[in-house]
Scaffold this motif. Structure first.
Motif, PDB file in Angstrom:
ATOM      1  N   VAL A 242       0.831  -1.212   0.000  1.00  0.00           N
ATOM      2  CA  VAL A 242       0.000   0.000   0.000  1.00  0.00           C
ATOM      3  C   VAL A 242       0.862   1.257   0.000  1.00  0.00           C
ATOM      4  CG1 VAL A 242      -1.771   1.300   1.242  1.00  0.00           C
ATOM      5  CG2 VAL A 242      -1.890  -1.203   1.148  1.00  0.00           C
ATOM      6  N   LEU A 243       1.852   1.294   0.894  1.00  0.00           N
ATOM      7  CA  LEU A 243       2.712   2.478   0.967  1.00  0.00           C
ATOM      8  C   LEU A 243       3.863   2.418  -0.026  1.00  0.00           C
ATOM      9  CD1 LEU A 243       2.957   2.973   4.856  1.00  0.00           C
ATOM     10  CD2 LEU A 243       1.304   3.942   3.246  1.00  0.00           C
ATOM     11  N   GLY A 244       4.088   1.258  -0.625  1.00  0.00           N
ATOM     12  CA  GLY A 244       5.164   1.127  -1.610  1.00  0.00           C
ATOM     13  C   GLY A 244       6.543   1.209  -0.996  1.00  0.00           C
ATOM     14  N   GLY A 245       6.694   0.739   0.250  1.00  0.00           N
ATOM     15  CA  GLY A 245       7.971   0.835   0.946  1.00  0.00           C
ATOM     16  C   GLY A 245       8.881  -0.350   0.676  1.00  0.00           C
ATOM     17  N   THR A 246      10.084  -0.272   1.236  1.00  0.00           N
ATOM     18  CA  THR A 246      11.097  -1.312   1.080  1.00  0.00           C
ATOM     19  C   THR A 246      11.133  -2.205   2.319  1.00  0.00           C
ATOM     20  OG1 THR A 246      12.829   0.051   2.078  1.00  0.00           O
ATOM     21  CG2 THR A 246      12.467   0.289  -0.305  1.00  0.00           C
ATOM     22  N   GLN A 247      12.040  -3.188   2.321  1.00  0.00           N
ATOM     23  CA  GLN A 247      12.222  -4.034   3.489  1.00  0.00           C
ATOM     24  C   GLN A 247      12.631  -3.201   4.702  1.00  0.00           C
ATOM     25  OE1 GLN A 247      15.032  -7.136   2.589  1.00  0.00           O
ATOM     26  NE2 GLN A 247      13.623  -8.257   1.258  1.00  0.00           N
ATOM     27  N   SER A 248      13.506  -2.243   4.485  1.00  0.00           N
ATOM     28  CA  SER A 248      13.935  -1.377   5.584  1.00  0.00           C
ATOM     29  C   SER A 248      12.773  -0.538   6.111  1.00  0.00           C
ATOM     30  CB  SER A 248      15.074  -0.465   5.132  1.00  0.00           C
ATOM     31  OG  SER A 248      16.230  -1.213   4.832  1.00  0.00           O
ATOM     32  N   ASP A 249      11.880  -0.116   5.216  1.00  0.00           N
ATOM     33  CA  ASP A 249      10.718   0.664   5.652  1.00  0.00           C
ATOM     34  C   ASP A 249       9.809  -0.151   6.563  1.00  0.00           C
ATOM     35  OD1 ASP A 249      11.494   2.920   4.217  1.00  0.00           O
ATOM     36  OD2 ASP A 249      10.487   2.246   2.386  1.00  0.00           O
ATOM     37  N   VAL A 250       9.718  -1.458   6.312  1.00  0.00           N
ATOM     38  CA  VAL A 250       8.946  -2.333   7.182  1.00  0.00           C
ATOM     39  C   VAL A 250       9.530  -2.299   8.597  1.00  0.00           C
ATOM     40  CG1 VAL A 250       8.293  -4.731   7.663  1.00  0.00           C
ATOM     41  CG2 VAL A 250       8.197  -3.852   5.324  1.00  0.00           C
ATOM     42  N   ALA A 251      10.852  -2.410   8.666  1.00  0.00           N
ATOM     43  CA  ALA A 251      11.512  -2.394   9.975  1.00  0.00           C
ATOM     44  C   ALA A 251      11.305  -1.062  10.685  1.00  0.00           C
ATOM     45  CB  ALA A 251      13.006  -2.685   9.815  1.00  0.00           C
ATOM     46  N   TRP A 252      11.371   0.049   9.941  1.00  0.00           N
ATOM     47  CA  TRP A 252      11.195   1.363  10.564  1.00  0.00           C
ATOM     48  C   TRP A 252       9.769   1.562  11.067  1.00  0.00           C
ATOM     49  CZ3 TRP A 252      15.112   3.828  12.299  1.00  0.00           C
ATOM     50  CH2 TRP A 252      16.332   3.818  11.637  1.00  0.00           C
ATOM     51  N   MET A 253       8.798   1.016  10.351  1.00  0.00           N
ATOM     52  CA  MET A 253       7.411   1.157  10.815  1.00  0.00           C
ATOM     53  C   MET A 253       7.179   0.347  12.087  1.00  0.00           C
ATOM     54  SD  MET A 253       4.695   2.837  10.222  1.00  0.00           S
ATOM     55  CE  MET A 253       4.896   3.387   8.514  1.00  0.00           C
ATOM     56  N   LEU A 254       7.777  -0.837  12.177  1.00  0.00           N
ATOM     57  CA  LEU A 254       7.703  -1.605  13.412  1.00  0.00           C
ATOM     58  C   LEU A 254       8.381  -0.852  14.557  1.00  0.00           C
ATOM     59  CD1 LEU A 254       8.467  -5.183  12.030  1.00  0.00           C
ATOM     60  CD2 LEU A 254       6.279  -4.356  12.882  1.00  0.00           C
ATOM     61  N   ALA A 255       9.472  -0.151  14.227  1.00  0.00           N
ATOM     62  CA  ALA A 255      10.165   0.642  15.242  1.00  0.00           C
ATOM     63  C   ALA A 255       9.299   1.792  15.740  1.00  0.00           C
ATOM     64  CB  ALA A 255      11.477   1.181  14.675  1.00  0.00           C
ATOM     65  N   ALA A 256       8.416   2.313  14.897  1.00  0.00           N
ATOM     66  CA  ALA A 256       7.522   3.396  15.325  1.00  0.00           C
ATOM     67  C   ALA A 256       6.616   2.928  16.453  1.00  0.00           C
ATOM     68  CB  ALA A 256       6.689   3.890  14.137  1.00  0.00           C
ATOM     69  N   SER A 257       6.075   1.711  16.330  1.00  0.00           N
ATOM     70  CA  SER A 257       5.243   1.168  17.402  1.00  0.00           C
ATOM     71  C   SER A 257       6.063   0.980  18.671  1.00  0.00           C
ATOM     72  CB  SER A 257       4.628  -0.162  16.958  1.00  0.00           C
ATOM     73  OG  SER A 257       3.847  -0.721  17.988  1.00  0.00           O
ATOM     74  N   GLY A 258       7.297   0.506  18.503  1.00  0.00           N
ATOM     75  CA  GLY A 258       8.169   0.345  19.656  1.00  0.00           C
ATOM     76  C   GLY A 258       8.482   1.664  20.336  1.00  0.00           C
ATOM     77  N   THR A 259       8.566   2.737  19.558  1.00  0.00           N
ATOM     78  CA  THR A 259       8.823   4.059  20.143  1.00  0.00           C
ATOM     79  C   THR A 259       7.696   4.467  21.075  1.00  0.00           C
ATOM     80  OG1 THR A 259      10.075   4.743  18.176  1.00  0.00           O
ATOM     81  CG2 THR A 259       9.221   6.496  19.608  1.00  0.00           C
ATOM     82  N   GLY A 260       6.464   4.249  20.652  1.00  0.00           N
ATOM     83  CA  GLY A 260       5.332   4.571  21.512  1.00  0.00           C
ATOM     84  C   GLY A 260       5.358   3.789  22.802  1.00  0.00           C
ATOM     85  N   THR A 261       5.682   2.508  22.719  1.00  0.00           N
ATOM     86  CA  THR A 261       5.756   1.685  23.917  1.00  0.00           C
ATOM     87  C   THR A 261       6.863   2.163  24.847  1.00  0.00           C
ATOM     88  OG1 THR A 261       5.035  -0.183  22.567  1.00  0.00           O
ATOM     89  CG2 THR A 261       5.929  -0.691  24.738  1.00  0.00           C
ATOM     90  N   LEU A 262       8.011   2.512  24.275  1.00  0.00           N
ATOM     91  CA  LEU A 262       9.145   2.956  25.069  1.00  0.00           C
ATOM     92  C   LEU A 262       8.834   4.246  25.816  1.00  0.00           C
ATOM     93  CD1 LEU A 262      12.111   2.736  25.917  1.00  0.00           C
ATOM     94  CD2 LEU A 262      12.702   3.992  23.838  1.00  0.00           C
ATOM     95  N   LEU A 263       8.258   5.211  25.133  1.00  0.00           N
ATOM     96  CA  LEU A 263       7.966   6.501  25.764  1.00  0.00           C
ATOM     97  C   LEU A 263       7.038   6.331  26.963  1.00  0.00           C
ATOM     98  CD1 LEU A 263       7.482   8.737  22.581  1.00  0.00           C
ATOM     99  CD2 LEU A 263       9.454   8.662  24.118  1.00  0.00           C
ATOM    100  N   VAL A 264       6.042   5.468  26.820  1.00  0.00           N
ATOM    101  CA  VAL A 264       5.098   5.244  27.921  1.00  0.00           C
ATOM    102  C   VAL A 264       5.759   4.460  29.046  1.00  0.00           C
ATOM    103  CG1 VAL A 264       2.964   4.082  28.574  1.00  0.00           C
ATOM    104  CG2 VAL A 264       3.064   5.404  26.460  1.00  0.00           C
TER     105      VAL A 264
END
Length: 469
Positions: A242-264
């Motif tokens: 859908v977003l037309g991203g790469t393999q690395s983009d997949v990893a960065w999007m997963l990291a975004a969810s981890g960022t939210g968890t870390l901050l809380v």
């Protein structure tokens, strides 16, 4: 004593961190392996693999809890780590989809026995309430750092190596974890009060069914699973297709969810010192319902952009942390020490039972009906879980105590023991006994004073009589 001044906890925490980072690398690699073997059907393949994982967790965890008091826990955990290391190192050689399913089944059976046993060890090592709260937070931060940094490390690594090599990192992590666990002094589990294996296996589930706060936790498990399955299952296909991203983009999007968890997770220990667990966890449920609703809206409106998706993923990570981090505190307070392994195993199984429902929806329904329909169904499940938790978990602590008192007498003969009375009840009973003791002491003191006064009066009378004579 500080938390990390406890030698055995420090080593166990290190083992957890290392194993988690290895697992994080394998999670990214497994998603990419599924995409390589199945292409657009990667979501369905990944959902099937994760469903196998959930079945293992739901079935194996209670059985492990039933027999763990008969096993040396240190060797048990070490052997399970070794098994996981051997299985993961075989994943790079997979050439068929069914190979993934077989290896995942073996791997997750070992994990299903390992995780609740490991979780039940911590309260035996960290006995102070404040330190235990921080241990839970540290565990959540470790999981969060894995969610955040493992995808980042994977993204960097994927720029110059094949994703298959990421499985080697996982295997090495499990091996080091095994060595650290082996070097730790882990007390064996207290003998269970349940004589039969079946009673031990279902004791924790009975406790959940009879305790209002734990029924609330069960409902919140569904909220976490409904939102989390979107991140775990759908990120690969959504970013790539859908977003037309790469393999690395997949990893960065997963990291975004981890960022939210870390901050809380970083701010929660101080919050939990002042705010009730119930309020924090219900707030997390509200955040997750809103985040999944936002995902449905963006998908239905055709807003295929990285920034709004990233914001939603961050919110999902934060909401999950608000629910997951305090859960251990709620479990620990619900039972006496002998029931801790059973209730932790029950939570492990019941939480993954919720994932067993949501993973197939996120993977199989998305493959057939698209993301909008799938996420709308998951939003409905999240809302049901949040409303149920609000209804079944009493706001008033007294209501919780009274409910526990009502179920406490339900003990049966023949080796079957009913739900353990919550520690709060024992504290109330102790307080009542202390009050009686104080009142009794005061009564005795008053009696002594009256007797002394009477004796004084009699002596004075006698003296008066002598003087008169």
């Amino acid at each position: 004593m500080g938390l990390f001044a406890i030698r055995d906890y420090r080593r166990l925490f290190s083992a957890q961190v290392i194993a988690l980072f290895g697992t994080g690398l394998a999670t990214v690699a497994l998603g990419l392996l599924a995409y390589e073997l199945a292409g657009p059907r990667a979501g369905a393949v990944l959902a099937t693999a994760l469903t196998i994982k959930m079945v293992a967790y739901v079935v194996v965890a209670p059985l492990a809890a039933a027999y763990v008091d008969r096993l040396p826990r240190r060797w048990f955990l070490t052997i399970l780590d070794v098994v996981r290391a051997l299985v993961v190192i075989a994943l790079p050689f997979v050439t068929e989809v069914w190979h993934i399913y077989v290896l995942i089944g073996v791997l997750q059976t070992a994990s299903a026995a390992f995780t609740p046993t490991f979780q039940a060890v911590i309260p035996d090592i960290v006995t102070e309430e404040a330190d235990y709260t921080r241990a839970l937070s540290a565990s959540q931060v470790a999981s969060t750092m894995e969610s955040l940094l493992s995808p980042v490390l994977a993204a960097v690594a994927l720029t110059f190596m094949s994703f298959n090599l990421l499985f080697l990192g996982t295997s090495a992590g499990f091996a080091v974890s095994a060595l650290l666990v082996l070097s730790t002094r882990i007390p064996n589990a207290r003998p269970s009060s349940h004589a039969k294996a079946w009673d031990r296996a279902v004791a924790g589930i009975r406790t959940f069914a009879a305790t209002p706060s734990l029924r609330g936790v069960m409902a919140l498990n569904l909220v976490v699973a409904a939102a989390g399955s979107i991140v775990v299952v759908n990120t690969v296909n959504y970013v790539r297709d859908v977003l037309g991203g790469t393999q690395s983009d997949v990893a960065w999007m997963l990291a975004a969810s981890g960022t939210g968890t870390l901050l809380v997770a970083l701010v929660l220990p101080r919050v939990l010192d002042r705010v009730a667990d119930r309020l924090v966890m219900l707030t997390g449920a509200a955040v997750l319902v809103l985040a999944v609703g936002a995902a449905v809206t963006t998908s239905a409106a055709g807003i295929a952009a990285t920034l709004p998706t990233g914001v939603i993923w961050v919110a999902i990570g934060g909401g999950m942390a608000l629910i997951i981090t305090p859960t251990g505190r709620v479990l620990r307070r619900a039972v006496d020490p002998t029931g801790i392994p059973e209730v932790f195993a029950a939570q492990f199984s019941l939480s993954h039972l919720a994932w067993l429902v949501t993973y197939p929806i996120a993977g199989w329904v998305a493959t057939q009906a698209g993301f909008t329909t799938t996420w709308a169904a998951l939003a409905g499940l999240a809302a049901i879980g949040a409303i149920t938790a609000l209804a079944v978990w009493p706001r008033d602590e007294k209501a919780e105590v009274h409910a526990a008192v009502a179920v406490a007498p339900r003990e049966e003969t023949g080796g079957r023991t009913a739900v353990a009375v919550a520690p709060r009840i024992r504290k109330a009973e102790a307080g009542a006994r202390a009050a009686v003791a104080v009142a009794s002491a005061r009564t005795e003191a008053a009696t002594r004073e009256a007797a002394e006064a009477a004796e004084g009066t009699l002596a004075a009378g006698q003296c008066a009589c002598v003087r008169t004579i």
